[in-house]
Motif scaffolding. Structure first.
Motif, PDB file in Angstrom:
ATOM      1  N   TRP A 623       0.836  -1.204   0.000  1.00  0.00           N
ATOM      2  CA  TRP A 623       0.000   0.000   0.000  1.00  0.00           C
ATOM      3  C   TRP A 623       0.870   1.254   0.000  1.00  0.00           C
ATOM      4  O   TRP A 623       1.781   1.398   0.805  1.00  0.00           O
ATOM      5  N   THR A 658     -14.950   3.599  -3.596  1.00  0.00           N
ATOM      6  CA  THR A 658     -14.062   2.469  -3.867  1.00  0.00           C
ATOM      7  C   THR A 658     -12.773   2.573  -3.067  1.00  0.00           C
ATOM      8  O   THR A 658     -12.301   1.586  -2.492  1.00  0.00           O
ATOM      9  N   LEU A 659     -12.203   3.778  -3.004  1.00  0.00           N
ATOM     10  CA  LEU A 659     -10.954   3.951  -2.267  1.00  0.00           C
ATOM     11  C   LEU A 659     -11.183   3.768  -0.767  1.00  0.00           C
ATOM     12  O   LEU A 659     -10.338   3.194  -0.065  1.00  0.00           O
ATOM     13  N   GLN A 661     -13.379   1.786   0.658  1.00  0.00           N
ATOM     14  CA  GLN A 661     -13.502   0.349   0.904  1.00  0.00           C
ATOM     15  C   GLN A 661     -12.144  -0.345   0.804  1.00  0.00           C
ATOM     16  O   GLN A 661     -11.850  -1.274   1.568  1.00  0.00           O
ATOM     17  N   LEU A 662     -11.303   0.099  -0.129  1.00  0.00           N
ATOM     18  CA  LEU A 662      -9.981  -0.505  -0.281  1.00  0.00           C
ATOM     19  C   LEU A 662      -9.119  -0.240   0.951  1.00  0.00           C
ATOM     20  O   LEU A 662      -8.432  -1.141   1.451  1.00  0.00           O
ATOM     21  N   LYS A 665     -10.336  -2.427   3.771  1.00  0.00           N
ATOM     22  CA  LYS A 665     -10.016  -3.833   3.549  1.00  0.00           C
ATOM     23  C   LYS A 665      -8.568  -4.131   3.948  1.00  0.00           C
ATOM     24  O   LYS A 665      -8.285  -5.110   4.640  1.00  0.00           O
ATOM     25  N   ILE A 666      -7.643  -3.280   3.506  1.00  0.00           N
ATOM     26  CA  ILE A 666      -6.230  -3.501   3.816  1.00  0.00           C
ATOM     27  C   ILE A 666      -5.957  -3.254   5.294  1.00  0.00           C
ATOM     28  O   ILE A 666      -5.175  -3.970   5.929  1.00  0.00           O
TER      29      ILE A 666
END
Length: 738
Positions: A623, A658-659, A661-662, A665-666
């Motif tokens: 990331w 989207t960002l 959620q990403l 998630k990470i």
């Protein structure tokens, strides 16, 4: 609406039926993948005793049968332990107390509110007769919760129910999606739509959807239902006592946002009246099961002193902002206006700015961050006036006032060393746009032709598309008339092509969408004959006076020796650094740091990355964010109305769905992780492995305190508050008392 333009794309090319086929095939494949993923999800945990009471009470009050889950204990056995289901049902009836209407359930954070309204949804769905489905809408206050709740509903494996749909800006709740849900209900398949309140309120405003079409409306974090919030807009369509009104279940961990107990009681009564609901409270003090399930995090509070250089900087910026507001008032008074509407608008802006400055003077002695609130409230009105009459100088001065206000807030969370680079970047941007406006000769606006300072590209695109749609409609009608007399009837087409053509007619026309959007986003210009001159004030001149003007407080600060400016490391970050080092020996941990603004998010995360003592905080999965993850909300509506081009630096941009959620998630993956976030993550964010939460500034309300503290999910978790100055300490204490 006429659909004569459906055979042509926006770019002028033909619209192929094969594209419809591949789109439908892609949707079918995605649905199959979603079904497979749903089957692989773990089932929901069994209901706890207090959760069974809430679900049973709500269902019995509505005359619905209890679900099978009510009879399953936490160990998978019978819920009562003695097999006496009749006694449980009787208890649920007694808890309802004869009430048969809507419910507001007040339960502590981490008590499983989502689990409860999912089970109530199961009861509503199973009560439907064969061949008829139920339509359930779950409103959430932020985008993050849409996907989180949708997955939770999928884990519930509700009978005869389509996979839960999460709707946000990345996947809007469109008219087509709503019609598809209604069609499924008519066919006997229930639908659960999890969406932000704004998206659903928009469908109600357009008349596409009505509350009467629902079987159940769930309001998560219902304390937002006040004033003009989208929650209140949705509930405004609710007709209490109507036979067609849907059942309504509202849940919250923090009923209303107030700072005194008496005001809280009044707002609580108003909330119940607005929802036409009965209140049911869960408390760990009264129920040992609740206390056992909701461990209270250990609370730590440290108070740090503000450095003298930071205090002087805040005071200097505050005085500068007031001075700019006074000069802007004089400039508005000197600007000429033609036409009754323009004169009225200009006088209104002058008076409201005078009132705002007067309110600032009357609030002297308050904490500097709060003093400029009246001017901050006026800025949006000034920007609207600038956009309406094409006044670039007025807009840039309003933007400057907004930058100064944000800079003062940043001093509180980042100090002198964080606020000045932010001010420098924004000053450069404002001066660049001023030079651009001057090169184009923008001054007095004469109406629509002069336009805004920098028109957005998509405005031009949609305007052109609207014109193309009109021309295409005329040409298509003419061609159709000629063809009807000159062409013979075509041979019958294959059945499959006929079905695809019918499906294509149901798709929204790209040209039609473009025309509608162009009309919706067109600037609201004043009527003919009404013009207003721009102000003579220049943002660049004001910035010069602030940064390099002789003798001013800011000039003295910038010219002071280094030792006089920075006595020590910024105290709040030093306290944070010392706290985080307690986790150096941990193999894995997750923690969240809440700050006030997105500017502070980036500064604090950058400082964590650069601090040698904090290098043990891991990056993950390549990331690019490094050792601290960042989470902020979307761009505000005010930002979208700006006539300036989109911000190029990260401080002026929001995060897409989207960002977000990403990042989450990470962040949830195993490791030694820290997330720096604004209030976008305060409500409902579920990170079971979160060991600590840090409030980098005082909670202004009880809601902020309760919600942020509730993100500490693990047992033996900690809640660490870093307070600055006596006022902030008192504010935090007031929120805790409420």
């Amino acid at each position: 609406m006429s659909r004569t333009g459906d055979g042509q794309r926006v770019d002028g090319g033909p619209r192929k039926l094969g594209g419809v086929f591949f789109r439908e095939a892609k949707g079918f494949k995605a649905g199959a993948q979603r079904a497979a993923a749903q089957a692989a999800l773990p089932p929901l945990p069994a209901l706890r005793p207090y959760q069974r009471d809430v679900v049973g009470m709500v269902l019995s009050s509505w005359g619905l049968r209890p679900t099978g889950e009510l009879d399953r204990g936490e160990d998978g056995g019978n819920g009562d332990g003695d097999g006496n289901g009749g006694a449980a049902e009787q208890r649920h009836v007694e808890l309802a107390g004869g009430w048969g209407g809507n419910w507001l359930v007040w339960a502590p954070t981490n008590s499983g509110k989502t689990r409860m309204f999912v089970e109530v949804t199961r009861g509503v769905i199973t009560a439907k007769p064969p061949g008829r489905g139920a339509l359930v809408v779950v409103l959430v206050p932020n985008v993050i919760l849409t996907s989180q709740h949708a997955v939770y509903f999928d884990r519930a494996r509700l009978p005869r129910t389509a996979p839960a749909a999460a709707h946000s800006s990345d996947n809007p709740l469109s008219a087509g999606a709503w019609r598809a849900a209604l069609a499924g209900v008519q066919g006997g398949r229930s639908s659960v739509l999890v969406c932000t309140a704004e998206s659903f309120a928009n469908l109600l405003r357009l008349g596409v959807a009505t509350l009467e079409q629902l079987d159940l409306l769930v309001l998560d974090e219902a304390h937002h239902c006040h004033d003009d919030h989208p929650y209140a807009q949705v509930v405004g369509h609710y007709v209490a006592g109507s036979a067609d009104a849907p059942r309504l279940l509202a849940v919250t961990a923090s009923p209303v946002s107030e700072r005194t107990v008496d005001t809280l009681r009044l707002r609580m009564c108003a909330l119940l009246e607005r929802l036409d609901a009965q209140l049911y409270m869960l408390s760990g003090e009264d129920d040992p099961d609740v206390a056992a399930a909701v461990p209270e995090p250990r609370q730590l509070v440290v108070t740090v002193a503000m450095r003298s250089v930071d205090r002087r900087l805040m005071e200097a910026l505050q005085c500068f902002a007031v001075n700019v507001a006074l000069q802007l008032g004089d400039a508005l008074a000197a600007a000429t206006a033609e036409g009754d509407t323009a004169k009225h608008d200009k006088m209104k802006q002058e008076q409201e700015l005078i009132d705002a400055v007067s309110a600032v003077y009357s609030s002297a002695g308050q904490y500097p961050v709060n003093v400029l609130k009246p001017i901050g409230a006026w800025i949006a009105k000034g920007l609207e006036h600038a956009a309406k009459y094409g006044c670039p100088n007025l807009e840039l001065v309003c933007r400057l006032l907004d930058v100064i206000r944000k800079c003062i807030e940043l001093v509180e969370d980042a100090g002198f060393e964080g606020a000045l680079p932010f001010l420098a970047r924004k000053a450069e941007t404002l001066c660049r746009y001023e030079a651009l406006a001057a090169s184009r000769g923008r001054g007095v606006a004469a109406g629509p032709p002069s336009g805004p300072v920098a028109t957005r590209h998509h405005d031009l695109m949609f305007s052109a598309a609207a014109e193309a749609a009109s021309a295409s409609a005329s040409a298509s009608a003419s061609a159709s008339a000629c063809a009807s007399t000159a062409a013979a009837a075509p041979p019958p087409e294959p059945a499959m092509l006929a079905e695809l053509r019918a499906a294509a007619t149901e798709l929204p026309s790209a040209l039609g969408v473009a025309a509608s959007r162009a009309a919706a986003e067109a600037p609201k210009w004043p009527s003919v004959g009404n013009t207003c001159a721009d102000v003579s004030l220049r943002a660049s001149k004001l910035l010069r006076e602030l940064l390099v003007g002789g003798g001013g407080e800011m000039h003295l600060l910038l010219g002071a020796p280094e030792s006089a400016r920075l006595d020590c490391t910024f105290p709040k970050f030093w306290a944070l650094c010392e706290y985080l080092q307690r986790y150096r020996s941990r193999a894995t941990f997750h923690g969240i740091i809440f700050v006030k603004t997105r500017q502070a998010v980036y500064h604090v995360s950058d400082m964590i990355r650069r601090t040698e003592q904090l290098q043990f905080i891991e990056a993950s999965g390549g990331w690019a964010g490094g050792r601290a993850f960042e989470l902020i909300g979307h761009n505000s509506a005010a930002g979208k109305r700006s006539t300036l081009a989109p911000e190029r630096d990260r401080h002026g941009r929001g995060m897409s769905d989207t960002l977000q959620q990403l990042v989450l998630k990470i962040f949830k993956e195993p490791g030694r992780k820290v997330l720096v976030a604004t209030s976008a993550a305060e409500e409902g964010l579920d990170v079971p492995s979160c060991e600590f939460v840090v409030r980098y500034n005082a909670a202004a309300t009880a809601i902020q305190l309760v919600q942020s503290r509730g993100r500490a999910r693990m047992k033996a978790a900690e809640f660490f508050a870093i307070l600055q100055s006596v006022i902030r300490e008192r504010l935090h204490g007031s929120a805790a008392d409420v």
